[in-house]
Design a protein around this motif. Structure first.
Motif, PDB file in Angstrom:
ATOM      1  N   PRO A 151       0.848  -1.195   0.000  1.00 27.62           N
ATOM      2  CA  PRO A 151       0.000   0.000   0.000  1.00 27.62           C
ATOM      3  C   PRO A 151       0.886   1.249   0.000  1.00 27.62           C
ATOM      4  CG  PRO A 151      -0.622  -1.538   1.756  1.00 27.62           C
ATOM      5  CD  PRO A 151       0.703  -1.978   1.243  1.00 27.62           C
ATOM      6  N   VAL A 152       0.481   2.269  -0.761  1.00 22.42           N
ATOM      7  CA  VAL A 152       1.298   3.483  -0.881  1.00 22.42           C
ATOM      8  C   VAL A 152       0.465   4.726  -0.560  1.00 22.42           C
ATOM      9  CG1 VAL A 152       2.682   4.924  -2.436  1.00 22.42           C
ATOM     10  CG2 VAL A 152       2.839   2.431  -2.597  1.00 22.42           C
ATOM     11  N   PHE A 153       0.994   5.558   0.339  1.00 21.25           N
ATOM     12  CA  PHE A 153       0.433   6.875   0.673  1.00 21.25           C
ATOM     13  C   PHE A 153       0.840   7.789  -0.481  1.00 21.25           C
ATOM     14  CE2 PHE A 153       0.582  10.886   3.245  1.00 21.25           C
ATOM     15  CZ  PHE A 153      -0.632  10.790   3.896  1.00 21.25           C
ATOM     16  N   ASP A 154      -0.125   8.172  -1.322  1.00 22.72           N
ATOM     17  CA  ASP A 154       0.236   8.763  -2.609  1.00 22.72           C
ATOM     18  C   ASP A 154       0.176  10.287  -2.647  1.00 22.72           C
ATOM     19  OD1 ASP A 154       1.056   8.464  -5.312  1.00 22.72           O
ATOM     20  OD2 ASP A 154      -1.002   8.807  -5.961  1.00 22.72           O
ATOM     21  N   THR A 155      -1.019  10.860  -2.623  1.00 19.16           N
ATOM     22  CA  THR A 155      -1.137  12.325  -2.640  1.00 19.16           C
ATOM     23  C   THR A 155      -1.776  12.795  -1.337  1.00 19.16           C
ATOM     24  OG1 THR A 155      -3.316  12.293  -3.732  1.00 19.16           O
ATOM     25  CG2 THR A 155      -1.381  12.357  -5.153  1.00 19.16           C
ATOM     26  N   VAL A 156      -1.388  13.975  -0.888  1.00 17.75           N
ATOM     27  CA  VAL A 156      -1.922  14.531   0.363  1.00 17.75           C
ATOM     28  C   VAL A 156      -1.966  16.050   0.256  1.00 17.75           C
ATOM     29  CG1 VAL A 156       0.363  14.512   1.448  1.00 17.75           C
ATOM     30  CG2 VAL A 156      -1.680  14.593   2.886  1.00 17.75           C
ATOM     31  N   PHE A 157      -3.026  16.640   0.786  1.00 19.80           N
ATOM     32  CA  PHE A 157      -3.183  18.096   0.729  1.00 19.80           C
ATOM     33  C   PHE A 157      -3.998  18.572   1.926  1.00 19.80           C
ATOM     34  CE2 PHE A 157      -6.082  21.616  -0.651  1.00 19.80           C
ATOM     35  CZ  PHE A 157      -5.133  22.632  -0.669  1.00 19.80           C
ATOM     36  N   VAL A 158      -3.563  19.675   2.519  1.00 19.50           N
ATOM     37  CA  VAL A 158      -4.302  20.363   3.587  1.00 19.50           C
ATOM     38  C   VAL A 158      -4.377  21.843   3.209  1.00 19.50           C
ATOM     39  CG1 VAL A 158      -4.355  21.018   6.027  1.00 19.50           C
ATOM     40  CG2 VAL A 158      -3.540  18.741   5.371  1.00 19.50           C
ATOM     41  N   ARG A 159      -5.544  22.427   3.318  1.00 14.86           N
ATOM     42  CA  ARG A 159      -5.708  23.842   2.967  1.00 14.86           C
ATOM     43  C   ARG A 159      -4.832  24.730   3.850  1.00 14.86           C
ATOM     44  NH1 ARG A 159     -11.358  26.018   0.908  1.00 14.86           N
ATOM     45  NH2 ARG A 159      -9.817  27.449   0.037  1.00 14.86           N
ATOM     46  N   ARG A 160      -4.384  25.835   3.276  1.00 15.47           N
ATOM     47  CA  ARG A 160      -3.414  26.708   3.963  1.00 15.47           C
ATOM     48  C   ARG A 160      -3.849  27.118   5.367  1.00 15.47           C
ATOM     49  NH1 ARG A 160      -1.623  30.811  -0.910  1.00 15.47           N
ATOM     50  NH2 ARG A 160      -0.088  29.434  -1.879  1.00 15.47           N
ATOM     51  N   THR A 161      -5.106  27.492   5.512  1.00 19.66           N
ATOM     52  CA  THR A 161      -5.567  27.985   6.815  1.00 19.66           C
ATOM     53  C   THR A 161      -5.623  26.895   7.878  1.00 19.66           C
ATOM     54  OG1 THR A 161      -7.841  27.742   6.034  1.00 19.66           O
ATOM     55  CG2 THR A 161      -6.882  29.939   5.912  1.00 19.66           C
ATOM     56  N   TYR A 162      -5.484  25.626   7.469  1.00 26.94           N
ATOM     57  CA  TYR A 162      -5.547  24.513   8.429  1.00 26.94           C
ATOM     58  C   TYR A 162      -4.191  23.825   8.612  1.00 26.94           C
ATOM     59  CZ  TYR A 162     -10.619  24.890   8.573  1.00 26.94           C
ATOM     60  OH  TYR A 162     -11.900  25.349   8.766  1.00 26.94           O
ATOM     61  N   ARG A 163      -3.145  24.422   8.043  1.00 25.66           N
ATOM     62  CA  ARG A 163      -1.825  23.812   8.185  1.00 25.66           C
ATOM     63  C   ARG A 163      -1.219  24.122   9.549  1.00 25.66           C
ATOM     64  NH1 ARG A 163       0.340  25.084   1.995  1.00 25.66           N
ATOM     65  NH2 ARG A 163      -1.330  23.887   1.006  1.00 25.66           N
ATOM     66  N   ARG A 164      -0.162  23.382   9.875  1.00 30.07           N
ATOM     67  CA  ARG A 164       0.544  23.522  11.154  1.00 30.07           C
ATOM     68  C   ARG A 164      -0.358  23.199  12.347  1.00 30.07           C
ATOM     69  NH1 ARG A 164       5.404  25.373   9.808  1.00 30.07           N
ATOM     70  NH2 ARG A 164       5.617  26.691   7.963  1.00 30.07           N
ATOM     71  N   GLN A 165      -1.310  22.292  12.122  1.00 31.24           N
ATOM     72  CA  GLN A 165      -2.193  21.831  13.201  1.00 31.24           C
ATOM     73  C   GLN A 165      -2.092  20.316  13.389  1.00 31.24           C
ATOM     74  OE1 GLN A 165      -6.258  23.294  12.786  1.00 31.24           O
ATOM     75  NE2 GLN A 165      -5.558  25.204  11.863  1.00 31.24           N
TER      76      GLN A 165
END
Length: 245
Positions: A151-165
């Motif tokens: 199994p491979v963790f492929d793409t990931v995205f978090v919106r800017r206002t929710y980063r560093r959390q």
């Protein structure tokens, strides 16, 4: 008498004309080009999608990402076509055109496959991120008979206002827990600088996962794997002047 031009009002109060120069089709799935969605772009900046056409109505992109269902909270598997549209908006519209920083070394994600396994991260009634996985045994690409060996963790995205959390770490942990029975798990090569920091923090906090996570190229044979924990250790052992170069 000229026919009247329809206008779409954005939440900001700005109005966009519904005409040929501001409307276009986008492919929802890269492997099924017949599935398209009609989008409205800002005529002054045609890369900016301001609305999408769903259920015979135009919806501002931010409204498409909202939910009135209080049960939608945290990471939830993408199952319905509506959730596929949300995934498309987050990936192609929000990340691909609005929040992607070219100077940051961010990856560019193509529209996902219709068979892609994905989870959307819901927070405060809105979709704020996602991650996708390549399942063990799934084909590495169109026109190939080669399958992923892990199994491979492929793409990931978090919106800017929710980063560093800690949300990136939460998604990586969810991935590891989902495939608890597998001895080896992959993270798609090349790992971006931001994703490397997520992996580093995660492995420092979860020593039990250090022997399981590998940076992999498809299909993930032993010669196509690199230990992420070893990479972290090598980075930490570098002299300070090497880090800044």
């Amino acid at each position: 008498m000229q026919p009247s031009v329809e206008l779409f009002s954005l939440p900001t109060g700005e109005q966009v004309k519904l005409e040929a120069s501001s409307v276009c089709f986008c492919t929802v799935h890269r492997d099924e080009p017949q599935h398209k969605i009609l989008v409205l772009v800002n005529p002054q900046d045609t890369k900016t999608v301001v609305a999408v056409y769903i259920k015979e109505s135009w919806w501002p992109t931010e409204d498409v990402l909202r939910t009135s269902d209080p049960a939608r909270e945290g990471l939830m598997k993408v199952q319905s076509f509506g959730e596929r549209i949300v995934l498309f908006i987050l990936n192609v519209v929000i990340f691909g055109r609005l929040e992607r920083n070219l100077d940051d070394g961010d990856m560019f994600f193509l529209p996902h496959s219709v068979k892609e396994q994905a989870k959307i991260l819901w927070r405060d009634g809105s979709a704020v991120g996602f991650y996708t996985t390549k399942r063990k045994g799934s084909l590495c690409g169109d026109g190939t008979g080669v399958c992923y060996l892990l199994p491979v963790f492929d793409t990931v995205f978090v919106r800017r206002t929710y980063r560093r959390q800690g949300l990136g770490m939460a998604m990586l942990q969810d991935f590891c827990e989902t495939f608890r029975e597998d001895e080896a798990l992959g993270v798609s090569w090349p790992i971006s600088p931001a994703m490397y920091q997520v992996c580093r923090k995660f492995l420092l906090a979860h020593p039990e996962e250090r022997g399981r996570l590998w940076e992999v190229e498809p299909p993930g044979a032993w010669g196509q794997r690199g230990s992420i924990w070893l990479k972290v250790q090598l980075q930490q052992s570098r002299p300070p002047d090497c880090e800044s170069q």
